[in-house]
Enzyme design. Structure first.
Site, PDB file in Angstrom:
ATOM      1  N   GLU A 187      21.858  -1.093 -46.848  1.00 26.45           N
ATOM      2  CA  GLU A 187      22.202  -2.516 -46.657  1.00 26.45           C
ATOM      3  C   GLU A 187      23.273  -2.957 -47.650  1.00 26.45           C
ATOM      4  O   GLU A 187      24.276  -3.566 -47.274  1.00 26.45           O
ATOM      5  CB  GLU A 187      20.958  -3.397 -46.837  1.00 26.45           C
ATOM      6  CG  GLU A 187      19.847  -3.181 -45.827  1.00 26.45           C
ATOM      7  CD  GLU A 187      20.251  -3.504 -44.395  1.00 26.45           C
ATOM      8  OE1 GLU A 187      21.316  -4.102 -44.184  1.00 26.45           O
ATOM      9  OE2 GLU A 187      19.495  -3.142 -43.486  1.00 26.45           O
TER      10      GLU A 187
ATOM     11  N   ASN B 273      27.180  -3.839 -46.841  1.00 30.39           N
ATOM     12  CA  ASN B 273      27.698  -5.176 -47.155  1.00 30.39           C
ATOM     13  C   ASN B 273      28.995  -5.102 -47.967  1.00 30.39           C
ATOM     14  O   ASN B 273      29.939  -5.847 -47.710  1.00 30.39           O
ATOM     15  CB  ASN B 273      26.656  -5.990 -47.925  1.00 30.39           C
ATOM     16  CG  ASN B 273      25.611  -6.600 -46.997  1.00 30.39           C
ATOM     17  OD1 ASN B 273      25.741  -6.564 -45.784  1.00 30.39           O
ATOM     18  ND2 ASN B 273      24.567  -7.157 -47.589  1.00 30.39           N
TER      19      ASN B 273
ATOM     20  N   ARG C  78      26.154  -9.066 -36.187  1.00 29.74           N
ATOM     21  CA  ARG C  78      25.336  -8.829 -37.368  1.00 29.74           C
ATOM     22  C   ARG C  78      24.075  -9.680 -37.238  1.00 29.74           C
ATOM     23  O   ARG C  78      24.131 -10.796 -36.729  1.00 29.74           O
ATOM     24  CB  ARG C  78      26.103  -9.219 -38.631  1.00 29.74           C
ATOM     25  CG  ARG C  78      27.515  -8.647 -38.723  1.00 29.74           C
ATOM     26  CD  ARG C  78      27.665  -7.810 -39.950  1.00 29.74           C
ATOM     27  NE  ARG C  78      26.760  -6.695 -39.945  1.00 29.74           N
ATOM     28  CZ  ARG C  78      27.085  -5.469 -39.515  1.00 29.74           C
ATOM     29  NH1 ARG C  78      28.278  -5.208 -39.067  1.00 29.74           N
ATOM     30  NH2 ARG C  78      26.205  -4.510 -39.549  1.00 29.74           N
TER      31      ARG C  78
HETATM   32  N1  ATP Z   1      29.078  -7.410 -51.030  1.00 27.41           N
HETATM   33  C1  ATP Z   1      29.351  -8.567 -50.406  1.00 27.41           C
HETATM   34  N2  ATP Z   1      30.572  -9.157 -50.533  1.00 27.41           N
HETATM   35  C2  ATP Z   1      30.860 -10.319 -49.906  1.00 27.41           C
HETATM   36  N3  ATP Z   1      29.988 -10.988 -49.114  1.00 27.41           N
HETATM   37  C3  ATP Z   1      28.753 -10.460 -48.947  1.00 27.41           C
HETATM   38  C4  ATP Z   1      28.366  -9.234 -49.578  1.00 27.41           C
HETATM   39  N4  ATP Z   1      27.077  -8.970 -49.222  1.00 27.41           N
HETATM   40  C5  ATP Z   1      26.691  -9.975 -48.417  1.00 27.41           C
HETATM   41  N5  ATP Z   1      27.677 -10.893 -48.247  1.00 27.41           N
HETATM   42  C6  ATP Z   1      27.586 -12.144 -47.465  1.00 27.41           C
HETATM   43  O1  ATP Z   1      26.216 -12.455 -47.266  1.00 27.41           O
HETATM   44  C7  ATP Z   1      25.918 -12.583 -45.874  1.00 27.41           C
HETATM   45  C8  ATP Z   1      24.514 -12.112 -45.603  1.00 27.41           C
HETATM   46  O2  ATP Z   1      24.387 -10.711 -45.842  1.00 27.41           O
HETATM   47  P1  ATP Z   1      23.257  -9.896 -45.041  1.00 27.41           P
HETATM   48  O3  ATP Z   1      23.377  -8.468 -45.376  1.00 27.41           O
HETATM   49  O4  ATP Z   1      21.942 -10.555 -45.255  1.00 27.41           O
HETATM   50  O5  ATP Z   1      23.652 -10.152 -43.507  1.00 27.41           O
HETATM   51  P2  ATP Z   1      24.877  -9.524 -42.698  1.00 27.41           P
HETATM   52  O6  ATP Z   1      25.492  -8.401 -43.463  1.00 27.41           O
HETATM   53  O7  ATP Z   1      25.776 -10.620 -42.300  1.00 27.41           O
HETATM   54  O8  ATP Z   1      24.164  -8.955 -41.399  1.00 27.41           O
HETATM   55  P3  ATP Z   1      23.328  -7.573 -41.315  1.00 27.41           P
HETATM   56  O9  ATP Z   1      23.096  -7.077 -42.711  1.00 27.41           O
HETATM   57  O10 ATP Z   1      22.043  -7.950 -40.652  1.00 27.41           O
HETATM   58  O11 ATP Z   1      24.140  -6.646 -40.515  1.00 27.41           O
HETATM   59  C9  ATP Z   1      27.014 -11.815 -45.158  1.00 27.41           C
HETATM   60  O12 ATP Z   1      27.230 -12.285 -43.846  1.00 27.41           O
HETATM   61  C10 ATP Z   1      28.215 -12.045 -46.079  1.00 27.41           C
HETATM   62  O13 ATP Z   1      28.830 -13.288 -45.805  1.00 27.41           O
HETATM   63 MG    MG Z   2      24.367  -6.870 -44.281  1.00 27.85          MG
END
Ligand code: ATP
Ligand code: MG
Lengths: 148, 101
Positions: free
Chosen positions: A46, A50, A107
Site C-alpha cells: 500500500e 502510494n 482507486r
Molecule cells: N505518498 C503519497 N504522496 C502523495 N499523496 C499520497 C501519498 N499516499 C497517499 N496519498 C494521498 O492520500 C490519498 C489516500 O490514500 P489511500 O492509499 O488511502 O487511497 P488511494 O491510494 O487513493 O486508493 P487505494 O489505495 O485504495 O488504491 C490518496 O488518494 C492520495 O491523495
Molecule cells: Mg493507496
C-alpha cells in the site's frame, strides 16, 4: 537485539512486488505467523504503491524503505517508507476510509485503512511539495511467550 | 498474475491467480471489460481461488467491476478467496456490498 535493513528503489510499479517480498523476507527471521506476514506485505504494498502513483505520479523518483526488528518479550517490526514526491496537504482527510484523489483511476481509497487495520501502529508525516513518510509497526508475540 | 476468462451461459467467469497489485490491475481490468462488453454478460463471477496476494488496487478493481455490472442491471460474485485475501475483502466492506458465494 536489534537488526535492520535499508532499501532504495526507483518508483516503478514493477518494484511493488519486490518491495513487499523483500520486507517480508527480512521480517521472516522473527517468529511471525503467515497472517502477520501477509499483513506486513500488504501494508508495504500500500505505502509503496502510494509513493509511486500519488507521490511521484508516475514520474521517476526514489523510494526509501527501512525495516527495523527489535526483539524482546514482544518483537517489534518497524517499517518506514519515504518518498520525496508531491506530499499530502491534509493527512487526516487522506487517511479517512474511501477518500481518494484519484477516483477516475478506480482507486478504492482504502490504502491507509488497510495499513491501519493490518498494522499495530501507523504514523504518517507529510508536507506538500516535500514528500511523505509512512512509519508503521507490527508487534509479534512469539509462540512460546504467548503460551506462558 | 493469471487472468483466464470464459463465458458459461450468461455468466462471465474470470479466474485470477498470483499476485494482484497496481502493477497488473489495469491489464486485468481491460481484459475483463473487453469480454464483458463483447459477451454482454449479465453476471460476473470472479474466482479468486489462486490469488496469493491482493492489496487495495484489487479492491478498486472489484469495486469498479461491481459498478459496471450494477449499471447494466447485472450481478457480480466473488468466489473462493484464500484467508489473507478474504480478510482484506471483509475489512473493506466490499463483501457486504456485493453479496457472497
Ligand atoms: N505518498 C503519497 N504522496 C502523495 N499523496 C499520497 C501519498 N499516499 C497517499 N496519498 C494521498 O492520500 C490519498 C489516500 O490514500 P489511500 O492509499 O488511502 O487511497 P488511494 O491510494 O487513493 O486508493 P487505494 O489505495 O485504495 O488504491 C490518496 O488518494 C492520495 O491523495
Ligand atoms: Mg493507496
Amino acid at each position: 537485539m536489534q537488526n535492520y535493513m535499508k532499501l532504495e528503489i526507483p518508483s516503478k510499479s514493477v518494484n511493488e512486488a519486490f518491495a513487499r517480498a523483500a520486507v517480508g523476507a527480512f521480517a521472516a527471521q522473527t517468529d511471525l505467523n503467515i497472517d502477520e506476514l501477509a499483513d506486513i506485505k500488504t501494508s508495504v504494498s500500500e505505502a509503496v504503491t502510494n509513493s509511486i502513483i500519488h507521490g511521484y505520479r508516475d514520474a521517476d523518483g526514489t523510494i526509501y524503505i527501512e525495516c527495523v526488528i527489535k526483539s524482546g518479550k514482544t518483537c517489534i517490526i518497524e517499517v518506514t517508507i519515504r518518498d520525496e514526491g508531491a506530499g499530502i496537504a491534509n493527512v487526516e482527510r487522506a487517511m479517512e476510509p474511501l477518500f481518494t484523489t484519484a477516483p477516475d483511476e478506480e482507486r478504492s481509497g482504502m490504502g491507509f485503512t488497510v495499513m491501519q487495520s493490518f498494522m499495530d501502529t501507523l504514523d504518517v508525516t507529510s508536507e506538500k511539495g516535500r514528500g511523505t513518510i509512512v512509519k508503521m509497526s507490527k508487534y509479534i508475540r512469539s509462540g512460546d511467550e504467548a503460551a506462558l | 498474475m493469471k487472468c483466464e476468462i470464459e463465458q458459461a451461459g450468461g455468466s462471465l467467469i474470470v479466474k485470477l491467480g498470483g499476485e494482484i497489485d497496481q502493477h497488473c490491475a489495469e491489464e486485468i481490468r481491460s481484459n475483463i471489460d473487453r469480454e464483458l462488453d463483447l459477451k454482454n454478460s449479465s453476471s460476473l463471477i470472479i474466482d479468486l481461488g489462486e490469488v496469493d496476494f491482493m492489496d487495495s488496487s484489487g479492491l478498486g478493481l472489484i469495486m469498479g467491476r461491481y459498478k459496471k455490472m450494477a449499471a447494466r442491471g447485472g450481478t457480480i460474485m466473488l468466489a473462493r478467496p484464500k484467508p489473507n485475501v478474504n480478510r482484506l475483502l471483509e475489512m473493506s466492506g466490499i463483501k457486504k456490498l456485493i453479496g457472497r458465494k
